[in-house]
Design an enzyme around this catalytic site. Structure first.
Site, mmCIF file in Angstrom:
data_model
loop_
_atom_site.group_PDB
_atom_site.id
_atom_site.type_symbol
_atom_site.label_atom_id
_atom_site.label_comp_id
_atom_site.label_asym_id
_atom_site.label_seq_id
_atom_site.Cartn_x
_atom_site.Cartn_y
_atom_site.Cartn_z
ATOM 1 N N HIS A 70 98.944 -12.533 35.139
ATOM 2 C CA HIS A 70 98.426 -11.249 35.617
ATOM 3 C C HIS A 70 97.278 -11.374 36.618
ATOM 4 O O HIS A 70 96.271 -10.661 36.519
ATOM 5 C CB HIS A 70 98.005 -10.378 34.423
ATOM 6 C CG HIS A 70 99.152 -9.944 33.541
ATOM 7 N ND1 HIS A 70 100.424 -9.695 34.018
ATOM 8 C CD2 HIS A 70 99.223 -9.715 32.189
ATOM 9 C CE1 HIS A 70 101.211 -9.313 33.028
ATOM 10 N NE2 HIS A 70 100.513 -9.332 31.902
ATOM 11 N N GLU A 100 106.902 -3.024 31.838
ATOM 12 C CA GLU A 100 106.175 -3.313 33.075
ATOM 13 C C GLU A 100 107.194 -3.568 34.178
ATOM 14 O O GLU A 100 107.861 -4.597 34.184
ATOM 15 C CB GLU A 100 105.295 -4.553 32.887
ATOM 16 C CG GLU A 100 104.319 -4.467 31.730
ATOM 17 C CD GLU A 100 104.012 -5.845 31.139
ATOM 18 O OE1 GLU A 100 103.564 -6.743 31.875
ATOM 19 O OE2 GLU A 100 104.230 -6.034 29.924
ATOM 20 N N HIS A 107 100.150 -1.884 33.276
ATOM 21 C CA HIS A 107 100.333 -2.469 31.942
ATOM 22 C C HIS A 107 100.028 -1.457 30.833
ATOM 23 O O HIS A 107 99.306 -1.769 29.890
ATOM 24 C CB HIS A 107 99.450 -3.707 31.814
ATOM 25 C CG HIS A 107 99.984 -4.752 30.887
ATOM 26 N ND1 HIS A 107 100.290 -4.492 29.572
ATOM 27 C CD2 HIS A 107 100.274 -6.051 31.094
ATOM 28 C CE1 HIS A 107 100.726 -5.608 29.011
ATOM 29 N NE2 HIS A 107 100.732 -6.566 29.906
HETATM 30 C C1 GLA Z 1 102.678 -9.406 29.471
HETATM 31 C C2 GLA Z 1 103.016 -10.799 29.139
HETATM 32 C C3 GLA Z 1 102.690 -11.049 27.717
HETATM 33 C C4 GLA Z 1 101.246 -10.773 27.423
HETATM 34 C C5 GLA Z 1 100.912 -9.379 27.856
HETATM 35 C C6 GLA Z 1 99.419 -9.104 27.757
HETATM 36 O O1 GLA Z 1 103.523 -8.528 28.877
HETATM 37 O O2 GLA Z 1 104.341 -11.136 29.413
HETATM 38 O O3 GLA Z 1 103.009 -12.375 27.381
HETATM 39 O O4 GLA Z 1 100.440 -11.665 28.122
HETATM 40 O O5 GLA Z 1 101.311 -9.152 29.176
HETATM 41 O O6 GLA Z 1 98.869 -9.529 26.559
#
Ligand code: GLA
Length: 378
Positions: A130, A342, A204
């Protein structure tokens, strides 16, 4: 309201509850507190003409709350969030935030572009997650209300400087959130760069259509418009394969309870600790935007459709939530108490030549759209 919450709000100068029952078709700005560096953070509450509400903070451009009707018409919050900026500064779960420069993981925290290797922060094992250590979720965005034909809109902008978190190019990013009068939250992402770069923007938000604090999301019924998904290795990096969902726990082409197969002994489910995978959306060629997923919560009758221009969606079942985060009204965020959808380009695309490209060049305009549409079912 609990004493702790009142103290927190007073301390941070937050006025989260100010403007409760705001005028339909209005947007209100209030203070949401200050960052540890003393920067002021605002909260914008968008109210559409039906009274549905979306609260968005300039910290991380995060969606703080989203109130939509249940089948009896009662408004209720459907996303996880915090009462003041402090919760956003302190959480590492990206709750409600805008994600950049690169949504999800980049393997071994590096990629090659135009023959040059770019090294990023390893903030998730050996990988980058991210956007790195200080992604767009930790930035304070500039905000202004803008007119919209079909609801209330807020424009957020951020300049990510050349070299920020290891990524090349000065990147001008603009995100427009619109709460439409038909109870949809539309998110449009725009960007330009002055050097070749890679980019994958998303939001997110963690959803629980029965409301945060109502228990787990395993009874929600989910459909994902995907014939294939991208299997991962133990670091959750795609192996490069596009695997058919038929006969696997990843087949959500027919609406299925999220909990039906989340604990199965499928190898991919085990690697993810549940669902934490990118689905390859079955988009109809020529359709500018298509349906990615549909979710229904039987008790409240609330339903959500996700529409996007993106080729993929990360379905994540809150596997890393462990109860240590306390959100709005002191609710503790336990494992599987929310899910994420997402919309995105596939994880690790900069290192996967067969995946759709995430490169952005000077002179090009990045523009993607995702819409979360809310309704109710009997
Ligand atoms: C995304 C990732 C997960 C986790 C979340 C945040 O969905 O794929 O593995 O890191 O973000 O916690």
């Amino acid at each position: 309201m609990g004493a702790t919450l009142m103290t927190t709000m007073a301390a941070s100068g937050a006025s989260f509850l100010a403007g409760v029952g705001a005028k339909p078709g209005s947007t209100k700005k209030s203070s949401f507190g200050k960052t540890p560096d003393g920067e002021s953070v605002d909260l914008y509450k968008l109210t559409n003409k039906n009274g549905a509400e979306a609260a968005i903070t300039t910290y991380g451009g995060s969606v703080v709350s989203l109130k939509v009707p249940d089948r009896s018409g009662k408004l209720g919050d459907v996303v996880l969030g915090f009462d003041s900026v402090d919760g956003y500064v302190n959480n590492t779960s990206y709750i409600g935030a805008l994600i950049g420069r690169y949504g999800n993981r980049i393997g071994h925290a590096e990629f090659k572009l135009d023959g040059k290797t770019y090294t990023l922060a390893k903030n998730n094992g050996e990988n980058t997650l991210h956007g790195g250590t200080k992604g767009f979720n930790k930035a304070v965005w500039a905000a202004k209300e803008i007119p919209a034909k079909d609801g209330q809109a807020l424009e957020l902008t951020y300049l990510s400087k050349d070299g920020e978190e290891g990524f090349p190019g000065n990147l001008h990013v603009r995100v427009i959130y619109t709460l439409t009068d038909s109870n949809a939250l539309r998110i449009e992402y725009f960007a330009t760069t002055d050097k070749d770069t890679v980019l994958n923007l998303t939001n997110h938000s963690y959803f629980n259509l029965a409301g945060p604090g109502s228990g787990d999301i395993l009874g929600h019924i989910l459909m994902i418009e995907a014939d294939k998904f991208t299997p991962v290795d133990s670091g959750l990096i795609p192996t490069g394969e596009l695997r058919g969902v038929a006969g696997t726990p990843f087949d959500f082409r027919t609406p299925t309870e999220i909990g039906a197969r989340v604990n199965s002994d499928d190898e991919q489910i085990k690697l993810g600790g549940g669902y934490d995978h990118n689905f390859v959306l079955s988009r109809k060629p020529g359709d500018p935007i298509s349906l990615a997923a549909r979710v229904r919560e039987p008790k409240t009758g609330r339903a959500m459709e996700v529409w996007t221009t993106e080729p993929g969606v990360q379905f994540y079942t809150g596997n890393f939530l462990d109860g240590s985060l306390h959100g709005k009204d002191g609710v503790s965020y336990t494992k599987r108490s929310a899910f994420c959808l997402e919309t995105q380009h596939f994880p690790d695309s900069p290192n996967q030549p067969k995946f759709p490209s995430t490169e952005l060049k000077p002179g090009e305009r990045y523009h993607t759209t995702t819409i979360y549409k809310f309704s109710t079912a009997k």
